[in-house]
Design an enzyme around this catalytic site. Structure first.
Site, mmCIF file in Angstrom:
data_model
loop_
_atom_site.group_PDB
_atom_site.id
_atom_site.type_symbol
_atom_site.label_atom_id
_atom_site.label_comp_id
_atom_site.label_asym_id
_atom_site.label_seq_id
_atom_site.Cartn_x
_atom_site.Cartn_y
_atom_site.Cartn_z
ATOM 1 N N ASP A 61 -0.990 7.285 8.574
ATOM 2 C CA ASP A 61 0.312 7.084 7.932
ATOM 3 C C ASP A 61 1.278 6.467 8.944
ATOM 4 O O ASP A 61 1.522 7.039 10.006
ATOM 5 C CB ASP A 61 0.857 8.431 7.426
ATOM 6 C CG ASP A 61 2.206 8.284 6.764
ATOM 7 O OD1 ASP A 61 2.304 7.519 5.800
ATOM 8 O OD2 ASP A 61 3.165 8.928 7.221
ATOM 9 N N THR A 94 5.079 2.103 4.805
ATOM 10 C CA THR A 94 5.684 2.156 6.148
ATOM 11 C C THR A 94 4.943 1.257 7.150
ATOM 12 O O THR A 94 5.560 0.704 8.047
ATOM 13 C CB THR A 94 5.685 3.606 6.670
ATOM 14 O OG1 THR A 94 4.392 4.174 6.479
ATOM 15 C CG2 THR A 94 6.698 4.444 5.939
ATOM 16 N N THR A 95 3.622 1.129 6.985
ATOM 17 C CA THR A 95 2.866 0.274 7.911
ATOM 18 C C THR A 95 3.139 -1.199 7.626
ATOM 19 O O THR A 95 3.374 -1.985 8.547
ATOM 20 C CB THR A 95 1.348 0.561 7.800
ATOM 21 O OG1 THR A 95 1.121 1.957 7.940
ATOM 22 C CG2 THR A 95 0.568 -0.175 8.861
ATOM 23 N N ASP A 397 2.951 10.775 -0.321
ATOM 24 C CA ASP A 397 3.105 9.324 -0.505
ATOM 25 C C ASP A 397 2.791 8.914 -1.938
ATOM 26 O O ASP A 397 3.477 8.075 -2.520
ATOM 27 C CB ASP A 397 2.191 8.557 0.466
ATOM 28 C CG ASP A 397 2.737 8.553 1.893
ATOM 29 O OD1 ASP A 397 3.794 9.175 2.105
ATOM 30 O OD2 ASP A 397 2.125 7.946 2.785
#
Length: 546
Positions: A61, A94-95, A397
């Site tokens: 994550d 987020t990545t 998520d």
């Protein structure tokens, strides 16, 4: 002779300016990008992070990785904050937001080497973002009204595909969808889906597939005494952040006693003091008492006699959430303005039922039919704490992605479809611009391809060939005027290109719009920097030598 500017300024530190600081900033962001790249996508790998205490976290994550690594460079810290912003605003992606921001900086650096001014690049990036979001909303997003109920399950599966629950997404995706739909709240004509109404409990043992969804808010605690009832209907819940233990003398307080009867009177008062406090709570009609601290064994008889359930050492965060769900207040002190002690019935929360029930090897307290919001609990089972923590992050998520889809009612195809469509669109748009911004828009279009390229590389596929094939399909959308081609993305299992909308690879449209905005803003913030002054730390003089 003129003295140098730095001598006149008399800076107590180092100054880096111009291309040197830009190169340093871009290099720092590239380092963060390289750390994140391998953990991106369904075939991404995990990171093992060990802190100074020796605690181990295994995750892929993006936000978790960046929170746990220590970043000292100020420009790289901007990317860490960027991932946190994306996590708070959307809860997923987020990545990808870090990968895009770092790639935008890399493309900008190439343009600066060709003597394009940063101001031209910044205005080009802003224009490209605006056009990309307009195109996404007009041509790429799909209304959930035109899709069946399986679309929600597919959104959850897509979110889980890059995490540890990917292989078991057929089991966990319906769990998440059903839990979120059960906590729907309608206010002002709008539907809301509060994720905090879903409690995620982690319990060791058994396999992942023995996880379960339970109607009601589950607390990982039990009744304080066996004599208490197991079920209470029409519960009135007192939420306390107070210890219900016998009062003892504070440290350093001494009482000299000449008569032994006085000692008995002191001991008696210690008992009556806590008894009076418990009576204050019970007199308001409370029949369920939850406290974050301890309850003295001698005091449990008062609750048993009153036919109430008392639960001790609850998690404070859980009680705050129960307060919101039941309409109660978390009370931290019995003291009132008159100097005495009181407890108001207004502080009580209400629920239809509070019960202690067995689940697997443990007993849990369930709170059902909360006054304000219905609640759900997901009980996760797994072999060890690393697995359970990662499962919890994955579920969170997926719930966030579902919440965004249910509230915004739009989805987009995944697997690099959106990025490739935007890249081809911006390339065509750049040709219509007659100023230097054309180069910046073309660079933006090129930077977007980092997403499909990284997906393909992590899946051990030929990224160059696959992305070229994907671009050709999206170009055909213009040549043949067929919008279906906009939905084509990568199939990372068969190493081919397919219609990801039909294949069920769907993501929230809000995720894409936010990550385009946030990545561009972060890249522009770092591009604006052309000077860095690092002030030296002052050595503190020993006060004895003054």
């Amino acid at each position: 002779m003129l003295r140098q500017a730095s001598d006149i300024l008399a800076i107590d530190g180092d100054r880096t300016s111009g291309n040197d600081i830009r190169n340093e900033n871009v290099q720092a962001c590239q380092t963060i990008q390289n750390i994140m790249k391998t953990s991106f996508g369904p075939q991404g790998l995990d990171k093992m992070l060990v802190d100074e205490v020796g605690d181990v976290t295994v995750t892929n994550d993006g936000a978790t990785i960046l929170n746990l690594i220590e970043v000292n460079h100020p420009a790289a810290k901007t990317l860490v904050e960027l991932a946190q912003t994306q996590d708070e605003a959307v809860g997923d992606g987020t990545t990808s937001v870090v990968l895009l921001a770092a790639e935008l900086l890399k493309q900008a650096q190439e343009l600066i080497k060709e003597k394009i001014h940063p101001t031209n690049i910044i205005s080009g990036y802003k224009l490209a973002t605006r056009k990309a979001i307009e195109f996404l909303k007009s041509d790429l997003q799909i209304s959930t009204g035109s899709l069946d109920t399986n679309a929600l399950i597919n959104v959850a599966k897509t979110s889980m595909s890059s995490k540890i629950l990917g292989p078991e997404s057929d089991f966990f995706a319906p769990l998440c969808v059903n839990a979120l739909l059960a906590v729907k709240v309608t206010s002002g004509g709008k539907d809301r889906y509060p994720i905090k109404a879903i409690n995620i409990l982690k319990q060791h043992g058994k396999s992942m597939k023995e996880s379960a969804s339970v109607n009601g808010f589950a607390l990982n605690n039990t009744r304080a005494a066996q004599g208490m009832p197991k079920v209470i209907k029409k519960a009135k819940i007192a939420l306390l952040d107070i210890a219900l233990n016998r009062q003892k003398m504070k440290l350093g307080v001494k009482v000299q006693i000449t008569d032994p009867k006085e000692l008995e009177a002191i001991q008696e008062r210690e008992q009556t003091l806590i008894r009076d406090r418990i009576k204050l709570v019970l007199d308001t009609g409370a029949n369920v008492i939850l406290t974050t601290k301890g309850i003295d064994d001698m005091c449990l008889k008062y609750f048993v006699e009153a036919g109430a359930i008392a639960v001790r050492r609850c998690d404070k965060e859980d009680l705050k959430r129960i307060a919101k769900l039941t309409g109660g207040n978390l009370v931290t002190s019995f003291a009132d303005l008159e100097g005495g002690e009181s407890f108001s019935a207004e502080n009580l929360g209400e629920a239809e039922e509070v019960a202690e029930e067995a689940l697997a090897d443990d007993n849990l307290i369930y709170i059902r039919g909360c006054k304000l919001t219905s609640s759900q609990s997901l009980i996760l089972r797994g072999a060890n704490s690393f697995l359970l923590d990662e499962m919890s992050r994955t579920i969170h998520d997926a719930l966030c992605a579902l919440k965004r889809v249910l509230e915004s009612k739009f989805v987009v195809p995944g697997g690099g479809a959106v990025e490739t469509a935007l890249s081809v669109h911006l390339d065509r748009f750049a040709m219509t611009i007659e100023t230097r911004e054309q180069l910046a828009i073309a660079a933006f279009a090129n930077a977007l391809l980092v997403i499909p390229k990284t997906l393909a590389v992590n899946a051990a596929l030929d990224a160059t060939e696959l992305v070229a094939k994907l671009r050709a399909y999206h170009n055909d959308a213009y040549e043949q005027k067929n919008k279906e081609y906009f939905r084509y993305g990568l199939d990372l299992i068969d190493g081919n290109v397919r219609n990801n909308s039909e294949a069920g690879v769907l993501e929230p449209a809000m995720l894409k719009t936010k990550y385009l905005q946030f990545a561009t803003e972060a890249a522009i913030t770092i591009l604006r920097i052309d000077d860095m002054i690092r002030i030296n730390e002052k050595e503190e003089q020993d006060p004895r030598r003054r």
